[in-house]
Each structure stands twice: as C-alpha cells, then as structure tokens.
Design a protein around this motif. Structure first.
Motif, short mmCIF file in Angstrom:
data_model
loop_
_atom_site.label_atom_id
_atom_site.label_comp_id
_atom_site.label_asym_id
_atom_site.label_seq_id
_atom_site.Cartn_x
_atom_site.Cartn_y
_atom_site.Cartn_z
N VAL A 56 0.90 -1.14 0.30
CA VAL A 56 0.02 0.12 0.06
C VAL A 56 1.04 1.10 -0.02
CG1 VAL A 56 -1.51 1.40 1.36
CG2 VAL A 56 -2.00 -1.29 1.04
N ALA A 57 1.93 1.15 0.90
CA ALA A 57 2.64 2.24 1.04
C ALA A 57 3.66 2.69 -0.27
CB ALA A 57 3.85 2.23 1.98
N ARG A 58 3.79 1.59 -1.38
CA ARG A 58 4.39 1.93 -2.45
C ARG A 58 3.37 2.41 -3.54
NH1 ARG A 58 4.56 -1.21 -7.21
NH2 ARG A 58 6.25 -0.85 -8.55
N ALA A 59 1.91 1.99 -3.37
CA ALA A 59 1.13 2.43 -4.42
C ALA A 59 0.63 4.03 -4.09
CB ALA A 59 -0.23 1.71 -4.07
N PHE A 60 0.88 4.51 -2.81
CA PHE A 60 0.69 5.75 -2.16
C PHE A 60 1.54 6.67 -3.31
CE2 PHE A 60 -0.85 4.64 2.23
CZ PHE A 60 -2.19 4.52 1.67
N ALA B 279 8.99 2.67 1.79
CA ALA B 279 8.46 3.52 0.83
C ALA B 279 8.91 4.77 1.26
CB ALA B 279 6.98 3.80 0.41
N ARG B 280 9.71 5.73 0.40
CA ARG B 280 10.08 7.15 0.65
C ARG B 280 8.99 7.90 0.66
NH1 ARG B 280 14.18 10.01 -1.81
NH2 ARG B 280 14.75 11.14 0.03
N GLY C 140 -6.90 -4.72 -8.84
CA GLY C 140 -6.26 -3.80 -7.96
C GLY C 140 -5.02 -4.35 -7.25
N LEU C 141 -5.39 -4.74 -5.93
CA LEU C 141 -4.25 -5.34 -5.16
C LEU C 141 -4.94 -6.52 -4.40
CD1 LEU C 141 -3.08 -2.11 -3.15
CD2 LEU C 141 -1.93 -3.29 -5.17
#
Length: 637
Positions: free
Chosen positions: A319-323, A421-422, A526-527
C-alpha cells in the motif's frame, strides 16, 4: 401562439429540462467519438470490459433475486467476493430493464454518454445556491465538461458516476444549513447513502465534503439566537439585508432570504435548543444514509472479516508503494489540459505531465484555474468565498501524493521511510492516509475531483462578474473554454467489439456450467495481483455465453480466493507455464486430473501461445478445436 411559447419558456421545469438537454448535447460533443461506439465497439481496456460485466451481473442477480456482492462467475470454481469491487449496484439496478432487453453494452453506452451532461446539471444546481444563472451555468459546464472528469467517463465509469454525488452533497448540505429540518436531513442522507452504492471512493469524498460544510454550522448553534433577541432586532436585520440586496442579482439576493427565515425561528431558543434542532436532522440523515448503504456496507464488512491480503487491505509495504505512484504533478495540475493538443497547441499541452497516464488526467486546466483565482478576487468579501478557496487548494495539495513532482523531477522534503517507501512529511497526503479508514484512498490524484467542485463554483463567480462588467470578455472566455473541454480518447487507443458471435456461438450452445479458461490467465485488478495481465475481452464474452470464467478482474483479490485458485494444480502449473517454466510428468498428470474435476470445458488463447503453454495444454489433454475472431479455442481431448 407567441404568448403561449413565452409562457412555456417561463416555466421552471421547462427551463431545467432545456438546460439539461443542452448539457447532454455538450457532453456528447466534447467526448466524441464516445457516442459513436453505440454501433458495438468499446475502448480495448480491461476496466471497460469489467463495467459491462458488472452491469450484466447486477441485472442477472436482480432477475434471480440473488446476491450481487458474490459471484461464482469469476475465479471459478472458488468464486470471489465483490464487497470492495466496482460493481456499481445502484447503477446496475437502475439500468437493469435496459440490460435485460438491449444488453449490458447498451446500458454501459447510455451511462457513459449521459454522465458528462448529468455532471454539469448537478453542479449547476449546487452553484445556483451561491451564484446567479450565468455563473451557475458556467460552473456546471466547467465541472462536468472538464478534461479530468471526461477522462474518467471514458475509462473509469464508476468514478465518473460517483463524482455526480459531490455537487449533490454540496447542494443538500447547504440547503440543510439554510433551512434545518427533517426533510433536508433525509435528503442529505439519501445522497450519501446512494453514493456508497455507486462508488465507495467518491462516497468517502462526499462524506468529507458534507462534514466540512456542516462542521462550522454545527459548532455555532447559538449564533442566530443571540443575533436577534426580539422583534426590533429582526426588523433591523431584515432592513439591513434588504438594503444590501439592492443591486444584487437574483442569485445573490437569494442568499439573504434563507438566513432571514432561519433567524425568524431563533427567538426564544437558547444555544442548547438550537443545537438540538440541528442535531435531529443530522441524526436522521445519518440513519437514512446507513439504511440506504447497508447492503454495500454489509458486503464490505463480510469481506473484511475474512482478513488477510485482499480481504479489505493489502500488506503495508504494498500500500505504501502505491501511495507514491499516483500523485499529481506540478505545474500540470494547474496548467493547460492536454486536450489542447488536438487544436494544434502541442507545445502548450506539453506543460502537463503525469507518470500514470492509464489512471487519469489530474489537471484543473489553465482556464478554470485563472477563473477560480479571479472569482476569489471579485467575491473576496462574500461569505463562503474563502472557504471555497481553502477547499480547492487543500484538495489540490492532497492530490500531489506523498512526494512532490515538479516536471519530471521528484522532491522529498523532510523524507521518511514508511514501510519501505520514501514519503515526505511535508506533504498533506502523507498524513491524510494515516487517518483510520482513509488508507483505502490509495490514488491521491483522484482527490483533485473533490477540489474540482469548489474550483468550478469560484470560476462561476468570475463569470458572473464578467457578464456584468465585461461581457465581450465573457464571450472570449467561453470560446477558450472549448479548447480545454472534454476528452476524445487521445492518444488513440484500440477498440474491441462488444460481441464475437463466431467465437462465442459454440460456447453459448454448451448449456453446461463448464468453466472457460482464458489465456493469459490471472487474478487481476487492484491489489494484490496473481498470474498474468488478462485480455480485456473475456468478461465481455462472458455476458453473452453465461459460462463461469477462471480469470477475475476486481478491485481487490481476497486471500481466500487466491489460496483456493492457486491450490488447484491446473491453475498453479498454468501460471508457471506462462512464465516459461516446464512441468514434470507427475505435475501434468495431477493438473490433468484437476482440470477434469473442475469441469474445464474450454480454453481460449487470446494471443499466440508461448511454447511452454502449448506443451502444457497438450500434456493436460487439451486439443485445438477451432479458431475464430483471432482467438484459438482448445477443448478436452
């Protein structure tokens, strides 16, 4: 005869219908050749195929009194929960008569053709509470015909339909503020509840919009009572409002009237009673919304209770990567729409950039931006202008995502690593998605749609001013607006036919419930993702032949479904073959037995098969049967 015509034109209903017809025609014009696809073609996009399937599935379940939030027609034989999917149950229910008589593709066409004009009209209705007719009409057009929303109408129908409820929420909430009562509370609840039954992502935006509009009103219940302690104060207030209304247009003068009516009911009330008078309709609205949305909410809760990846959430790392993938970019968010390239202005269109062109066109457009800023300037002293500007710019800031992109360069001020994720602690979206319940809004750019509502209202205020003070400029603005209006599907994308009778006739003639396996095979959407990206056409075909499909295309892939599907030797080794891996003789024997047990009766190869896949099909007992419409069909030997 002439007098009768004038009388007819003076009727509000006739005027409203005439305006709606004009908006619909404009929507068709700026999204052309979308309407031309009524002949039986749609964009060759997986999302489009899934929307046609969604409309068919809801109508099918309505006719059979079944549950539309679970299907055994995808990911067969496991089936898949659709609580978090884009099935649009309300739209499917409304269009069910058309779907049953003319087919789901016709329902899809009618919804996409009508959506831009309907968006214009609902925004007009909301804007007319604050603007005079010219400005309100312009606000409706700038919202519904915007490139951002028209692109969603082309490729993401659920988002385009869900966006209709944003202006509707604004209108219902403002009317509740002006004339608190049970009726207005119920109307607001109906709007919010119905939005959940169309698209949950925009429903969350609608709830945020309603909360923002009602929070200040609810927090100051005694202000009207303290302002008018007696009849003398009422008379003085009415006189002041009458004086201030002189020289205003009918839309501006109307702003004073609801406030006067609300103060007439205030004498004799204390702050406590006034607060109660506001809480009652709000509570009634909340109950109404929950009742209307309860089928969808129950389906979501049931899917969430299954837990695991894809039930209601994905791994934090995923999820963090998708953001970080879907943030809008500067200056494109406020710059010219890429639509202007179709008018020979490619250099101007190059200002717009976005890393995810298959997910949207997040731009307000240069003209709307200029008009919104001008509208704020000319209405700076008017009540509501500055909150509209704050809402617009706040949504724009959220739409930028967890990092800042200016042109092609990425900036991460005050960087932090969050689940690998940054992210930037300076970006509002980084904090927004940490609010419980809001992490599902994983595509930041779509929050720009919420900002489009206040931006259009501010732009309408500028048009009102231009009509009064510089009418030739208003005409020029109208001409310039055409350059940034709508979307025509560019860059050109392939289209696919909605029916393939030569291919599907033998499958439809098989009245068994045998499973159809489409290659490429995968559980996608989606995911998370499993297998390979599927072809956009199989779900269209499924609406005609009625056979369950081994593939799936949903917003989430529940863990239980993935475990069951990947537990079948036939599917597991098919995925391996798609990646070029060989299977042993024992693995092929187990897969062959598994295919017979599941009753796989058809295998459709939508592209040329890899050698590993051809060998695997032969080893599991499938033989070439026929080829039609560019698709090779295999059947059990």
């Amino acid at each position: 005869m002439e007098q009768a015509g004038r009388a007819l034109a003076a009727r509000p209903v006739v005027r409203q219908l005439g305006l709606l017809a004009g908006y619909l025609a404009a929507g068709i014009a700026v999204t052309w050749p979308r309407a031309a696809y009524l002949t039986g073609e749609v964009p060759a996009v997986r999302d489009v195929g899934s929307y046609v399937w969604d409309l068919w599935w809801v109508a099918h379940q309505v006719a059979h009194l079944g549950n539309p939030w679970f299907t055994s027609q995808m990911a067969a034989p496991a089936g898949i929960q659709l609580g978090f999917d884009t099935i649009m149950p309300l739209a499917g229910l409304v269009m069910a008569p058309v779907t049953m008589t003319a087919g789901p593709a016709t329902s899809f066409f009618l919804l996409t053709i009508a959506s831009p004009g309907a968006a214009c009209w609902v925004m007009f209705r909301a804007a007319r509470l604050w603007l005079r007719p010219p400005g309100a009409i312009a606000a409706g057009a700038l919202f519904g015909l915007s490139t951002m929303l028209a692109w969603q109408d082309w490729y993401h129908l659920n988002i385009a339909l869900g966006a209709l409820f944003l202006p509707m929420t604004m209108e219902a909430a403002v009317r509740l503020r002006r004339r608190p009562g049970r009726r207005q509370g119920v109307i607001l609840g109906l709007v919010l509840g119905a939005s959940v039954l169309v698209n949950q992502e925009t429903a969350v935006m609608a709830c945020i919009l309603a909360a923002a509009l009602l929070a200040g009103w609810l927090a100051s219940p005694g202000r009207a009572a303290l302002a008018s302690p007696g009849r003398a104060a009422l008379a003085s207030l009415a006189a002041r409002k009458a004086r201030s209304a002189r020289g205003r247009g009918p839309g501006q003068a109307a702003l004073a009237r609801p406030a006067a009516r609300s103060t007439r009911s205030a004498p004799g009330r204390g702050p406590g009673r006034a607060l109660l008078a506001r809480l009652v309709p709000l509570g009634l609205g909340a109950v109404t919304a929950l009742v209307i949305a309860s089928p969808q909410l129950i389906a979501m809760a049931r899917q969430a209770s299954a837990g695991g990846v894809g039930g209601a959430s994905a791994s934090p790392r995923l999820v963090a990567r998708a953001f970080g993938l879907y943030g809008a970019q500067l200056p494109g968010l406020f710059g010219p729409s890429p639509r202007v390239s179709e008018f020979g202005l490619a250099g101007l269109a190059a200002v717009y950039q976005y890393r995810q062109p298959a997910e949207g066109v997040p731009t307000f457009g240069l003209l709307l931006t200029v008009l919104a800023v001008a509208g704020l300037a000319v209405s700076w002293r008017r009540r509501g202008a500055r909150p509209l500007a704050v809402a617009w710019l706040g949504c724009a800031a959220l739409a930028l995502g967890t990092t800042l992109y200016i042109g092609s360069r990425q900036y991460v001020p005050f960087a932090e690593v969050w689940h690998g994720a940054r992210v930037s602690l300076a970006m509002p979206y980084t904090w927004f998605v940490r609010i419980p319940g809001l992490s599902a809004l994983r595509e930041a750019d779509r929050l720009a749609l919420l900002g489009l509502v206040p931006a259009a209202a501010l732009a309408g205020a500028a048009v009102d001013w231009l009509v009064d003070h510089a009418r030739p400029v208003a005409v020029a603005v109208l001409a310039l607006a055409v350059l940034e209006a709508g979307w025509s599907g560019n860059p050109p994308r392939a289209v696919m036919r909605t029916a393939l009778p030569a291919l599907d006739r033998p499958i439809a003639a098989d009245h068994s419930d045998s499973i159809v396996v489409d290659i490429p095979f995968g559980l996608r959407g989606g995911l998370p993702l499993y297998g390979s990206p599927i072809s956009p056409q199989p779900l269209l075909l499924a609406t005609a032949d009625g056979h369950p499909r081994a593939i799936s295309y949903t917003s989430w892939v529940p863990a239980a479904t993935a475990v069951t599907i990947l537990g079948h030797p036939f599917y597991r080794r098919l995925i391996a073959a798609q990646h070029g891996h060989r299977s042993s003789a024992a693995q092929c024997a187990a897969a062959r037995q598994d295919a017979r047990g599941m009753d796989i009766g058809w295998v459709l190869a939508w592209h040329r098969l890899r050698p590993a896949v051809s060998r695997y099909l032969a080893a599991t007992g499938f033989r070439f049967s026929y080829r039609a419409d560019g698709v090779s069909v295999y059947r059990p030997g």
